[in-house]
Design a protein around this motif. Structure first.
Motif, PDB file in Angstrom:
ATOM      1  N   GLN A  16      -5.883  -6.257   3.367  1.00  0.00           N
ATOM      2  CA  GLN A  16      -4.361  -6.949   3.282  1.00  0.00           C
ATOM      3  C   GLN A  16      -4.649  -7.613   2.016  1.00  0.00           C
ATOM      4  O   GLN A  16      -3.823  -7.518   0.641  1.00  0.00           O
ATOM      5  CB  GLN A  16      -3.855  -7.940   4.217  1.00  0.00           C
ATOM      6  N   THR A  17      -5.747  -8.364   1.609  1.00  0.00           N
ATOM      7  CA  THR A  17      -6.085  -8.846  -0.119  1.00  0.00           C
ATOM      8  C   THR A  17      -6.498  -7.477  -0.991  1.00  0.00           C
ATOM      9  O   THR A  17      -6.316  -8.081  -2.730  1.00  0.00           O
ATOM     10  CB  THR A  17      -7.565  -9.595   0.003  1.00  0.00           C
ATOM     11  N   LEU A  18      -7.206  -7.028  -0.955  1.00  0.00           N
ATOM     12  CA  LEU A  18      -7.879  -5.737  -1.654  1.00  0.00           C
ATOM     13  C   LEU A  18      -6.339  -5.063  -1.280  1.00  0.00           C
ATOM     14  O   LEU A  18      -6.318  -3.654  -2.685  1.00  0.00           O
ATOM     15  CB  LEU A  18      -8.914  -5.242  -1.220  1.00  0.00           C
ATOM     16  N   MET A  19      -5.915  -4.309  -0.937  1.00  0.00           N
ATOM     17  CA  MET A  19      -4.844  -2.488  -0.834  1.00  0.00           C
ATOM     18  C   MET A  19      -3.390  -3.395  -1.457  1.00  0.00           C
ATOM     19  O   MET A  19      -2.749  -2.371  -1.278  1.00  0.00           O
ATOM     20  CB  MET A  19      -5.019  -2.427   0.914  1.00  0.00           C
ATOM     21  N   ASN A  20      -3.534  -4.403  -2.035  1.00  0.00           N
ATOM     22  CA  ASN A  20      -1.855  -4.529  -2.626  1.00  0.00           C
ATOM     23  C   ASN A  20      -1.751  -3.737  -3.890  1.00  0.00           C
ATOM     24  O   ASN A  20      -2.000  -4.671  -4.870  1.00  0.00           O
ATOM     25  CB  ASN A  20      -1.823  -5.789  -2.504  1.00  0.00           C
ATOM     26  N   VAL A  21      -1.475  -2.641  -3.453  1.00  0.00           N
ATOM     27  CA  VAL A  21      -1.408  -1.110  -5.124  1.00  0.00           C
ATOM     28  C   VAL A  21       0.210  -1.520  -4.894  1.00  0.00           C
ATOM     29  O   VAL A  21       0.930  -1.131  -6.784  1.00  0.00           O
ATOM     30  CB  VAL A  21      -1.952  -0.268  -4.194  1.00  0.00           C
ATOM     31  N   LYS A  22       1.086  -2.055  -4.296  1.00  0.00           N
ATOM     32  CA  LYS A  22       2.243  -2.085  -5.056  1.00  0.00           C
ATOM     33  C   LYS A  22       2.209  -3.064  -6.471  1.00  0.00           C
ATOM     34  O   LYS A  22       2.478  -4.296  -5.983  1.00  0.00           O
ATOM     35  CB  LYS A  22       3.765  -1.760  -3.928  1.00  0.00           C
ATOM     36  N   SER A  23       3.245  -2.700  -7.826  1.00  0.00           N
ATOM     37  CA  SER A  23       2.942  -3.391  -8.174  1.00  0.00           C
ATOM     38  C   SER A  23       5.121  -4.928  -8.502  1.00  0.00           C
ATOM     39  O   SER A  23       5.678  -3.948  -7.823  1.00  0.00           O
ATOM     40  CB  SER A  23       3.143  -3.361  -9.924  1.00  0.00           C
ATOM     41  N   ARG A  24       4.922  -5.521  -8.623  1.00  0.00           N
ATOM     42  CA  ARG A  24       6.139  -6.518  -8.237  1.00  0.00           C
ATOM     43  C   ARG A  24       7.108  -5.861  -9.434  1.00  0.00           C
ATOM     44  O   ARG A  24       6.819  -6.162 -10.311  1.00  0.00           O
ATOM     45  CB  ARG A  24       5.663  -8.337  -7.742  1.00  0.00           C
ATOM     46  N   THR A  25       7.943  -5.997  -8.940  1.00  0.00           N
ATOM     47  CA  THR A  25       9.059  -5.942  -9.693  1.00  0.00           C
ATOM     48  C   THR A  25       8.818  -7.478 -10.477  1.00  0.00           C
ATOM     49  O   THR A  25       9.431  -8.504  -9.290  1.00  0.00           O
ATOM     50  CB  THR A  25      10.266  -5.358  -9.042  1.00  0.00           C
ATOM     51  N   PRO A  26       9.665  -8.034 -11.706  1.00  0.00           N
ATOM     52  CA  PRO A  26      10.119  -8.954 -12.554  1.00  0.00           C
ATOM     53  C   PRO A  26      11.066  -9.037 -11.808  1.00  0.00           C
ATOM     54  O   PRO A  26      11.681  -8.450 -11.894  1.00  0.00           O
ATOM     55  CB  PRO A  26      10.208  -8.729 -13.797  1.00  0.00           C
ATOM     56  N   LYS A  27      11.467 -10.738 -11.867  1.00  0.00           N
ATOM     57  CA  LYS A  27      12.447 -11.376 -11.906  1.00  0.00           C
ATOM     58  C   LYS A  27      14.022 -11.057 -12.641  1.00  0.00           C
ATOM     59  O   LYS A  27      15.150 -10.648 -11.785  1.00  0.00           O
ATOM     60  CB  LYS A  27      12.827 -12.718 -12.034  1.00  0.00           C
ATOM     61  N   GLU A  28      13.718 -10.647 -13.891  1.00  0.00           N
ATOM     62  CA  GLU A  28      14.488 -10.624 -14.688  1.00  0.00           C
ATOM     63  C   GLU A  28      15.335  -8.977 -14.017  1.00  0.00           C
ATOM     64  O   GLU A  28      16.301  -8.366 -15.160  1.00  0.00           O
ATOM     65  CB  GLU A  28      14.182 -10.332 -16.114  1.00  0.00           C
TER      66      GLU A  28
END
Length: 136
Positions: A16-28
């Protein structure tokens, strides 16, 4: 004694720690937000809510300021005070996809702010919440 066996299980795994490959959408860029637009020349801020992205809503505010729309709080403040709007410091305060919750959050942020350029206070909150929202 009761025949119960306890087992330890870690909440976070290495996967779970290493496999977060999806980038987060900025709040804006997210839809449905309560936002603020500060004045560059005083402490006043405009608090608003939108179901669209902040980027799209700011375009509308800029257009209103340029044409002197007195139905827009940002334009009214800029016109009467001859102040500049600090567009680069506009930011999302909170993201909320549900309209009713967003309206309540907008009203709370307006009430908690010392100086706003809003033309109204948004949704009318019950006065019973005033001591909690303004603990002065």
């Amino acid at each position: 004694n009761l025949g119960v066996i306890s087992v330890f299980k870690s909440r976070n795994t290495l996967r779970q720690t290493l496999m977060n490959v999806k980038s987060r959408t900025p709040k804006e860029c997210k839809r449905g937000a309560v936002y603020e637009i500060p004045c560059a020349d005083c402490d006043s801020v405009y608090i608003g809510e939108t179901g669209r992205s902040l980027k799209d809503r700011i375009k509308e505010h800029k257009y209103a300021v340029n044409r002197g729309d007195m139905k827009n709080g940002v334009a009214t403040h800029a016109w009467y005070s001859q102040h500049q709007v600090d567009w680069s410091s506009a930011k999302v305060r909170t993201v909320e996809p549900f309209l009713w919750k967003r309206k309540v959050l907008e009203a709370i942020h307006i009430q908690r702010e010392a100086s706003t350029s809003n033309l109204d206070c948004g949704l009318q909150l019950n006065p019973i919440w005033t001591p909690i929202l303004n603990p002065k």
